[in-house]
Design a protein around this motif. Structure first.
Motif, PDB file in Angstrom:
ATOM      1  N   GLY A 138      19.148  31.072 -30.182  1.00  0.00           N
ATOM      2  CA  GLY A 138      19.602  31.778 -28.992  1.00  0.00           C
ATOM      3  C   GLY A 138      20.131  30.852 -27.910  1.00  0.00           C
ATOM      4  O   GLY A 138      19.542  30.786 -26.817  1.00  0.00           O
ATOM      5  N   PRO A 139      21.238  30.118 -28.191  1.00  0.00           N
ATOM      6  CA  PRO A 139      21.837  29.334 -27.104  1.00  0.00           C
ATOM      7  C   PRO A 139      22.216  30.281 -25.961  1.00  0.00           C
ATOM      8  O   PRO A 139      22.880  31.288 -26.203  1.00  0.00           O
ATOM      9  CB  PRO A 139      23.063  28.681 -27.748  1.00  0.00           C
ATOM     10  N   HIS A 140      21.786  29.969 -24.725  1.00  0.00           N
ATOM     11  CA  HIS A 140      21.839  30.959 -23.653  1.00  0.00           C
ATOM     12  C   HIS A 140      23.247  31.473 -23.359  1.00  0.00           C
ATOM     13  O   HIS A 140      23.501  32.671 -23.373  1.00  0.00           O
ATOM     14  CB  HIS A 140      21.193  30.374 -22.384  1.00  0.00           C
ATOM     15  N   ALA A 141      24.180  30.539 -23.075  1.00  0.00           N
ATOM     16  CA  ALA A 141      25.554  30.935 -22.725  1.00  0.00           C
ATOM     17  C   ALA A 141      26.428  29.688 -22.768  1.00  0.00           C
ATOM     18  O   ALA A 141      25.918  28.564 -22.668  1.00  0.00           O
ATOM     19  CB  ALA A 141      25.590  31.558 -21.329  1.00  0.00           C
ATOM     20  N   PRO A 142      27.746  29.854 -22.877  1.00  0.00           N
ATOM     21  CA  PRO A 142      28.619  28.670 -22.935  1.00  0.00           C
ATOM     22  C   PRO A 142      28.448  27.758 -21.718  1.00  0.00           C
ATOM     23  O   PRO A 142      28.543  26.540 -21.842  1.00  0.00           O
ATOM     24  CB  PRO A 142      30.024  29.272 -22.969  1.00  0.00           C
ATOM     25  N   TYR A 143      28.179  28.331 -20.541  1.00  0.00           N
ATOM     26  CA  TYR A 143      28.074  27.517 -19.331  1.00  0.00           C
ATOM     27  C   TYR A 143      26.726  26.809 -19.183  1.00  0.00           C
ATOM     28  O   TYR A 143      26.537  26.010 -18.273  1.00  0.00           O
ATOM     29  CB  TYR A 143      28.362  28.357 -18.070  1.00  0.00           C
ATOM     30  N   SER A 144      25.774  27.111 -20.069  1.00  0.00           N
ATOM     31  CA  SER A 144      24.439  26.520 -19.921  1.00  0.00           C
ATOM     32  C   SER A 144      23.986  25.744 -21.157  1.00  0.00           C
ATOM     33  O   SER A 144      22.808  25.390 -21.266  1.00  0.00           O
ATOM     34  CB  SER A 144      23.422  27.614 -19.583  1.00  0.00           C
ATOM     35  N   VAL A 145      24.921  25.478 -22.093  1.00  0.00           N
ATOM     36  CA  VAL A 145      24.593  24.699 -23.295  1.00  0.00           C
ATOM     37  C   VAL A 145      25.720  23.701 -23.537  1.00  0.00           C
ATOM     38  O   VAL A 145      26.903  24.038 -23.408  1.00  0.00           O
ATOM     39  CB  VAL A 145      24.418  25.612 -24.534  1.00  0.00           C
ATOM     40  N   SER A 146      25.347  22.456 -23.903  1.00  0.00           N
ATOM     41  CA  SER A 146      26.349  21.390 -24.071  1.00  0.00           C
ATOM     42  C   SER A 146      27.075  21.497 -25.414  1.00  0.00           C
ATOM     43  O   SER A 146      26.597  22.145 -26.345  1.00  0.00           O
ATOM     44  CB  SER A 146      25.665  20.021 -23.990  1.00  0.00           C
TER      45      SER A 146
END
Ligand SMILES: [Zn+2]
Length: 452
Positions: A192-200
């Motif tokens: 569950g990667p949170h969102a594009p803006y919060s995962v590298s």
């Protein structure tokens, strides 16, 4: 004469809505359950001959449907419901939700909030939910205790939390969670990667490789707001879905939650990768994010499921409301009343969702061989309405008070609106304790904020 297995049970219903084929309604039919699975669907009079000794549930004014699938949420956030409303997404997150989570999230918070969420979901007919939250192991334990089916998406985010310190620890813990739970009944691990803006980029590439090796889903918020997209263009020189595509994240295992803002290239990326979309219409409206183009997605043969999102941005975990809102919103957005008919809206919350979760062979319709995940609605509560089309009645008129029975894996979890496994009194006390603690602290925080 057929020998009746001791494990057989029979549910007789006024209407059976199998969802496959879509739009079909069977009148006065019985669903026979054997060993957690649906054995057959036959007319009531035949079932009474064939399964004379089997325990039978008679539902003479009810519709029986496949259990509803809530394809996106954050169950523990039931404890933060109503703490901050009527705010734009980023200030809602940055100034209220994330500070509250930093302060309160713990194993016990997740346990009590998830149990409350499961109670609410069972009472409104959900038999499978998808979750993304800290302490996924605790979410999984609660789901197993309450016997509800759950895709548990281990969170991955750049920010530290009580659960993990940095991205690599989140990924490590996701792998550990998968090892612990992937062969356990009712639990389906996912990333569950949170969102594009919060995962590298690095973490996303790593997750994409792992998800492919392990053949498990990636569940992620994506294209929720216009600002997310303009920020991505400013930072990465491309829109989020393009970035995910370039990093190898998009595949049939990818579940794109929200997908509110899509351009031509985004439709192509979704279609060609085989990814699914999870539409959360009430959350998108409440946070004023926009409108997921459901009709266009359907025309592109892209599957769309429905989700409530967390209780802080909805604020109910009620899939009947979500189905209705999706159907109404799609019509209003298209200015065309024939858009997203009732049967299609119901399919999104059942079979389409099952397929997006990779569980299309197991759940999502009432068919022989599938798991006995079933929801019954008493359409005559509190009065008997005129019903010409039970699917129309379900989608446009019925409310959660009409949900009478729920079965998961053939086990009855709701019986005449009584939760069979849950101690509601103890749960209510715990929820009241959390409310008192969180409310006091939140008021103090607002006072401190105003005095500075
Ligand atoms: Zn969400």
């Amino acid at each position: 004469l057929t020998t009746t297995s001791t494990l057989d049970s029979v549910i007789e219903a006024r209407w059976v809505i199998p969802v496959e084929p879509s739009g079909k309604v069977l009148h006065q039919h019985a669903v026979v359950i054997r060993d957690k699975h649906i054995l057959e669907i036959i007319p009531i009079h035949e079932a009474r001959e064939k399964y004379k000794k089997a325990p039978t549930h008679q539902l003479p004014s009810h519709a029986l449907i496949p259990g509803l699938i809530n394809a996106h949420g954050h169950a523990p956030m039931t404890l933060l419901r109503g703490l901050a409303d009527d705010l734009p997404l980023m200030s809602w997150l940055n100034d209220h939700i994330w500070p509250a989570e930093r302060r309160w999230v713990s194993e016990q918070f997740v346990r009590d909030g998830t149990t409350l969420a499961i109670a609410e979901m069972l009472l409104s007919g959900t038999t499978t939910f998808v979750d993304m939250y800290f302490y996924p192991d605790v979410v999984a334990q609660c789901a197993q205790e309450q016997k509800i089916r759950t895709q548990v998406s281990s969170p991955i985010i750049q920010f530290p939390s009580a659960w993990a310190a940095d991205e690599s620890e989140y990924v490590h813990k996701a792998l550990q969670f998968n090892d612990d739970y992937r062969n356990q009944e009712l639990i389906y691990p996912a990333f569950g990667p949170h969102a594009p803006y919060s995962v590298s980029d690095d973490a996303l590439t790593h997750v994409a490789t792992l998800a492919e090796e392990m053949d498990i889903p990636i569940h992620m918020h994506v294209h929720e707001t216009a600002q997310e997209i303009s920020d991505s263009i400013a930072t990465f020189g491309k829109r989020p879905l393009q970035r995910l595509g370039d990093l190898g994240v998009l595949s049939p295992r990818f579940q794109a939650v929200h997908a509110v803002d899509l351009d031509e290239n985004d439709f192509t990326l979704l279609r060609e990768s085989g990814a699914g979309v999870v539409h959360c219409p009430k959350s998108n409206m409440k946070l004023a994010s926009g409108f997921c183009p459901v009709d266009r997605l359907h025309k592109e043969q892209i599957r769309v499921a429905l989700g409530t999102d967390g209780a802080s941005s909805n604020n109910a975990l009620n899939m009947l409301e979500e189905i209705r809102t999706a159907a109404l919103m799609a019509k209003a957005v298209n200015r065309d009343a024939s858009t997203l008919p009732a049967a299609d809206a119901l399919k999104m919350a059942t079979l389409d969702a099952a397929n997006i979760l990779g569980l299309g062979d197991e759940i999502g319709s009432i068919e022989p061989g599938k798991r006995a995940d079933l929801t019954a609605l008493n359409f005559e509560r509190p009065i008997r309405p005129a019903i010409y089309d039970p699917i129309s009645h379900l989608v446009y008129s019925a409310n959660d008070e009409s949900v009478s029975h729920v079965w998961v894996n053939g086990q009855m979890l709701l019986e005449n609106r009584r939760l069979t496994l849950m101690d509601l009194e103890t749960l209510s006390k715990k929820v009241a304790d959390w409310q008192a603690k969180i409310d006091t602290a939140h008021r103090q925080q607002q006072l401190d904020f105003e005095s500075t």
